[in-house]
Write an enzyme that holds these catalytic residues in place. Structure first.
Site, PDB file in Angstrom:
ATOM      1  N   SER A  91      62.909  48.614   0.015  1.00 18.12           N
ATOM      2  CA  SER A  91      63.278  47.210  -0.178  1.00 18.12           C
ATOM      3  C   SER A  91      62.803  46.703  -1.531  1.00 18.12           C
ATOM      4  CB  SER A  91      62.671  46.351   0.938  1.00 18.12           C
ATOM      5  OG  SER A  91      63.114  46.783   2.201  1.00 18.12           O
ATOM      6  N   ASP A 114      53.107  51.862   7.969  1.00 19.42           N
ATOM      7  CA  ASP A 114      52.670  53.197   7.542  1.00 19.42           C
ATOM      8  C   ASP A 114      51.532  53.149   6.532  1.00 19.42           C
ATOM      9  OD1 ASP A 114      54.589  54.288   9.155  1.00 19.42           O
ATOM     10  OD2 ASP A 114      56.044  54.618   7.552  1.00 19.42           O
ATOM     11  N   ARG A 123      56.088  59.063   8.367  1.00 19.38           N
ATOM     12  CA  ARG A 123      56.969  60.166   7.959  1.00 19.38           C
ATOM     13  C   ARG A 123      56.462  60.871   6.702  1.00 19.38           C
ATOM     14  NH1 ARG A 123      61.280  57.582   8.576  1.00 19.38           N
ATOM     15  NH2 ARG A 123      61.738  58.352  10.656  1.00 19.38           N
ATOM     16  N   LYS A 149      49.296  67.262  27.874  1.00 24.09           N
ATOM     17  CA  LYS A 149      50.384  66.292  27.964  1.00 24.09           C
ATOM     18  C   LYS A 149      50.692  65.748  26.569  1.00 24.09           C
ATOM     19  CE  LYS A 149      50.316  66.514  32.489  1.00 24.09           C
ATOM     20  NZ  LYS A 149      51.403  67.169  33.249  1.00 24.09           N
ATOM     21  N   GLU A 151      28.954  26.337  14.654  1.00 19.59           N
ATOM     22  CA  GLU A 151      27.917  25.848  15.560  1.00 19.59           C
ATOM     23  C   GLU A 151      26.800  25.083  14.855  1.00 19.59           C
ATOM     24  OE1 GLU A 151      26.158  29.224  17.459  1.00 19.59           O
ATOM     25  OE2 GLU A 151      25.917  30.340  15.592  1.00 19.59           O
TER      26      GLU A 151
END
Length: 987
Positions: free
Chosen positions: A311, A356, A400, A482, A827
């Site tokens: 962009s 990224d 990527r 997994k 505070e």
């Protein structure tokens, strides 16, 4: 128009349809006319809600009640005065309209719909109705306008307040009052116009467009908000380009001029509210010429682009082609030379919006830390189930061409192994190393394995390394494995505190860059180094970024990783040292191995355990012995408990809050002699203190005690760790980011509550002691109306200004959402004006026009699970401190015994430590972040020159700029300018 009977002054009417599209269209029609929604009933959602269902029809699937409120006298803030208190008793006629959606319309076939009566409403501005409906509205006379609503109902608007009146009635007849409040209210409104005229008369307004392009990222909305409000503050017109470059091509409604209120509440929204899209047409010159024409037609010659490298590259090309594109538009006859004369050059400023974090020259991009936070949160959840089943999990993350997310996630989640594009693994051999690392960690007692894989990971022959490839290797090891692919959940959610802060500061600086722009200035890219906002040439940054991918394609992986910033390289080496190379390959000679103490001092803060873990693992991989001083200095004094930490002791500490070795506010001076005894007993060669001002004070006391206690002649360093961020000399402390994230979530919730009840203000009290850092930062990233800090004492004048600002905000309120207001108070901001007293004063001044409540998060601010940024920073600082201790010991070995200027200490033949020098200032230091630098500062210099001991903080207020920017974005400075303009006019 047919002649119809007229029903004048109807106070209530109900219209029915069974067409949902027509139902919505009719609601929109009456909204455009100025009707406001006062009830929205849905039978399936609210059927059991007696409050919402009250007054609705039994056969209604949905009912929306719209009201046109009566005009009557208003006070100084623009709020209606009760009729019994008004000096002007006149009221216009109000109207309530009930629009009903039913299953089937109950219309009798014998009913002639052509005999519909015309309903007449009173209006003081008939011309505005004609402007809003130029095609439908028919002006019958100077006092009568005719319309049909989408359901075909005849409506007329009359300028006569009553059917018997002979002349139109202005709104002043109802609003006008003799009170001073009304005069002030009108004058304030006039002042806004006067200010705009003053700004506009001096020079032509600069017109700036802001757009988001490419992949969305959390924080983009904060950037757009900052650009819009900063631009308006500096007298510019700001346009939002909807749908990215595609919106530039389409023009028209896709180029929307933004008002101050248009970006209200955007800080807490995820994604991008102005949309984003990739445009193939913009890549063609014809498309860019069309976009140039659309910008010129709106008078825009400056563009702020928030997006990735693609962009930003397109934006810079657009800028360089601009003069020739303008010439082509003139040649085509779309514009004359005179019309384009003011638009000879296009200003481009880039903001990097990318999860990224792949832009060279900047430490972080907008959205990167939010994505990292999502990853760490998900992996933490996965770890819980993985430990239960003693499984291995392979987690794929985005990236990527850049492994930043994978690397940071690996450090923050205590992963066993990572795969990143910049450091390709050896073809055919990586499986063996992976299995060896996982097997070694299992043998040390770990129940689960976590592997982080970047989507662009590959081997040195450019073959992709996928999550399934890694799974297959682990299955060969016999592990129940997994795969989890996180996907677009990484882009989701609202922005974390860091990204809101980064986007806001960069958005403000982008507008300043536009206003300082000259045709010779290279297009700037707004970035950040450590803690400092910087500008750098856009073209060079994009070129460097793309050269990483080129280096990878050329198999030049050393060059690829060298093109990343120094922090990336440093953290990658740290990850290897603490995780992969714990096999003995980095063990130092026995003579160089050290005993290093670690102690936590002060209130609990997030990432204490993460820092201790990183220090321990680095020590173990180099042969050092890490010793945890249990329960702070008071624990050492009372029990002498010192525990040598092992690998399995700290393995799961990366995401634990609090302190696993114990902490309290006791300082070293309680008994230096006993502390010296236990230091001697454990033969400590160095000390790492983690804590806030108590830790800072303890380091000074230990350094001063070197004369009486030679054992303190060892290198000692402090890692600042406190939510108050009040350690002198540094701009960042561990735990601050976790605290700010907790406050962001907390304030988002209370602002939602305030918005739901419409006119509601919350005064939120935050911690920080006498340091206003947390309050100022929180105010900036939550869009607070005002911030009260100890650095600027509260007085009646500032409270009065806040009340005026609140009234101004609510005076223009039309019942929209996202209009809850927030005030943030430290505070210790005042001993007189407490949080409750402030709320009471504002509530009293509001005279019931808006409600005021207090909100005190208390110790919730310390956070639970440390944020990803705190975890990574903790690891980085811990390893730096171990290296600091190693370097000082090396320095001692290399120095001759006759040189008393250098810290020296050795063990004699009996194993006793023999000090050779009283003290060495530089060997007792604080690791500090200042702007774009990380350094070790001697405690002696800090205590003497930069410390306000009484108020427990430094003299420098490095966050002062946050308050100034907060005043701009909240509208405070805008209000002051209006008041000044009013005062000048009155003179």
């Amino acid at each position: 128009m047919q002649s119809q009977d007229s029903c004048y002054g109807v106070a209530f009417r109900s219209i029915i349809t069974n067409d949902e599209a027509l139902f919505k269209k009719t609601i929109h029609f009456y909204h455009t006319l100025g009707f406001a929604t006062v009830k929205d009933f849905n039978k399936f959602k609210h059927g059991e809600n007696s409050l919402l269902s009250s007054g609705t029809s039994q056969d209604s699937l949905r009912e929306v009640w719209l009201e046109s409120f009566k005009l009557s006298e208003v006070d100084a803030s623009g709020f209606r005065i009760p009729q019994q208190e008004a000096t002007n008793k006149a009221q216009s006629q109000g109207a309530l309209l009930k629009i009903r959606l039913v299953m089937s319309a109950p219309i009798d076939e014998t009913f002639d719909t052509n005999e519909t009566a015309t309903i007449t409403y009173f209006s003081t501005d008939l011309n505005k109705i004609v402007e809003k409906f130029p095609k439908q509205a028919e002006k019958l006379s100077d006092t009568l306008v005719f319309l049909k609503d989408p359901m075909g109902n005849n409506i007329t608007f009359s300028g006569l307040a009553n059917a018997t009146d002979s002349a139109p009635t202005s709104k002043d007849a109802f609003l006008e009052a003799t009170s001073e409040d009304e005069i002030i209210s009108r004058a304030s409104s006039d002042a806004s116009d006067l200010l705009r005229q003053t700004l506009g008369s001096s020079q032509k307004k600069k017109k700036i467009a802001v757009m988001t392009s490419g992949g969305d990222s959390p924080g983009m909305n904060a950037a757009v908000r900052a650009v819009v409000r900063t631009g308006i503050h500096f007298g510019c017109d700001v346009f939002a380009v909807y749908e990215g470059y595609e919106g530039l091509l389409r023009g028209g409604k896709y180029l929307k001029k933004m008002a101050w209120e248009d970006v209200r509440g955007w800080l807490s929204e995820g994604g991008t509210l102005i949309g984003t899209a990739r445009s193939m047409e913009f890549r063609k010159r014809e498309g860019r010429r069309q976009a140039a024409g659309n910008l010129i037609s709106q008078g825009i010659d400056a563009l702020v682009v928030c997006g990735g490298d693609g962009s930003l590259t397109g934006a810079d090309l657009f800028r360089h082609e601009w003069p020739s594109l303008v010439d082509e538009l003139v040649a085509e006859g779309r514009f004359t030379k005179e019309e384009v004369a003011p638009y000879k050059n296009l200003s481009i400023v880039g903001l990097v919006g990318s999860i990224d974090n792949d832009m060279s020259g900047t430490d972080s991009t907008i959205g990167a830390y939010s994505a990292l936070e999502r990853i760490c949160e998900m992996v933490d959840y996965i770890d819980a189930t993985a430990k239960s089943h003693s499984r291995a999990f392979v987690v794929e993350v985005m990236g990527r061409h850049c492994g930043w997310l994978a690397l940071m996630a690996g450090i923050a989640t205590g992963a066993d192994y990572i795969f990143i594009p910049e450091r390709a693994v050896p073809h055919g051999k990586w499986q063996d190393e992976l299995k060896e690392v996982c097997q070694r960690h299992r043998s040390k007692g770990r129940r689960n394995n976590t592997i982080i894989v970047a989507e662009g990971a590959l081997d040195d022959q450019l073959n992709p390394v996928t999550a399934n490839d890694v799974k297959d290797a682990l299955i060969e090891l016999g592990l129940d494995t997994k795969v989890t692919i996180l996907g677009h959940v990484q882009r989701g959610g609202t922005a974390v505190a860091h990204d809101r802060w980064l986007a806001t500061l960069q958005g403000v600086d982008a507008v300043k860059a536009v206003l300082e722009f000259t045709p010779e200035t290279p297009s700037p890219l707004i970035g950040i180094l450590e803690n400092k906002i910087i500008r750098m040439p856009l073209v060079e940054s994009v070129k460097l970024t793309k050269s990483v991918a080129t280096a990878i394609e050329n198999k030049d992986f050393d060059k690829a990783i060298s093109l990343r910033d120094t922090e990336f390289i440093e953290l990658y080496e740290n990850f290897l040292s603490t995780t992969v190379k714990d096999d003995g390959s980095e063990l130092l000679p026995v003579s160089d191995r050290l005993n290093i103490g670690i102690v936590h001092v002060g209130a609990p803060s997030a990432a204490l355990n993460a820092a201790t873990r990183a220090a321990t693992l680095y020590c173990l991989s180099h042969g050092h012995k890490p010793y945890a001083i249990m329960n702070g200095f008071s624990g050492l004094i009372q029990t002498g408990e010192v525990k040598e930490l092992s690998w399995i002791d700290v393995e799961n500490w990366h995401n634990l809050g609090g302190s696993e070795i114990g902490t309290n506010r006791s300082v070293a001076s309680e008994d230096l002699g006993t502390i010296a005894y236990y230091f001697q007993k454990n033969k400590l060669d160095g000390l790492i203190i983690l804590g806030g001002f108590e830790g800072f004070r303890s380091l000074k006391q230990l350094r001063d005690g070197r004369t009486q206690h030679p054992i303190f002649n060892i290198p000692m360093c402090l890692i600042p760790a406190t939510v108050s961020n009040n350690v002198p000399g540094t701009e960042y402390s561990l735990g601050v980011d976790t605290c700010l994230n907790a406050l962001v979530n907390y304030t988002d919730d209370i602002k939602q509550s305030a918005s739901a009840t419409r006119r509601r203000v919350f005064v939120c009290e935050v911690q920080g002691g006498h340091s206003g850092y947390i309050a100022s930062f929180t105010g900036l990233i939550t869009g607070a109306v005002s911030v009260y800090t100890p650095e600027k004492k509260i007085d009646l004048a500032s409270i009065r200004e806040d009340i005026t600002l609140l009234k101004e905000n609510f005076r223009h309120d039309k019942g929209e959402n996202r209009n809850g207001k927030l005030l943030v108070r430290n505070e210790q901001a005042s001993s007189v004006y407490s949080t409750q007293l402030l709320a009471d004063i504002i509530s009293e001044a509001s005279k019931g026009k808006f409600g005021v409540r207090t909100a005190i998060p208390g110790h919730v601010q310390q956070g639970g699970v440390p944020s990803s940024k705190d975890r990574v920073t903790a690891s980085r600082f811990a390893v730096k401190c171990i290296k600091f201790i190693e370097q000082w010991n090396k320095k001692n070995e290399a120095s001759p015994n006759t040189d008393a200027k250098v810290l020296r200490f050795k063990f004699d033949t009996h194993g006793e430590k023999v000090p050779t020098v009283e003290h060495e200032d530089d060997s007792a230091a604080v690791i500090c972040v200042n702007g774009s630098h990380v350094s070790f500062k001697p405690i002696a210099n800090l205590w003497e020159n930069e410390t306000n001991v009484e108020l427990r903080k430094g003299f420098e207020v490095h966050w002062a700029e946050y308050n100034k920017i907060g005043d701009i974005l909240s509208g405070r400075l805008k209000l002051r300018a209006e008041v000044a303009a009013l005062a000048a006019e009155n003179k």
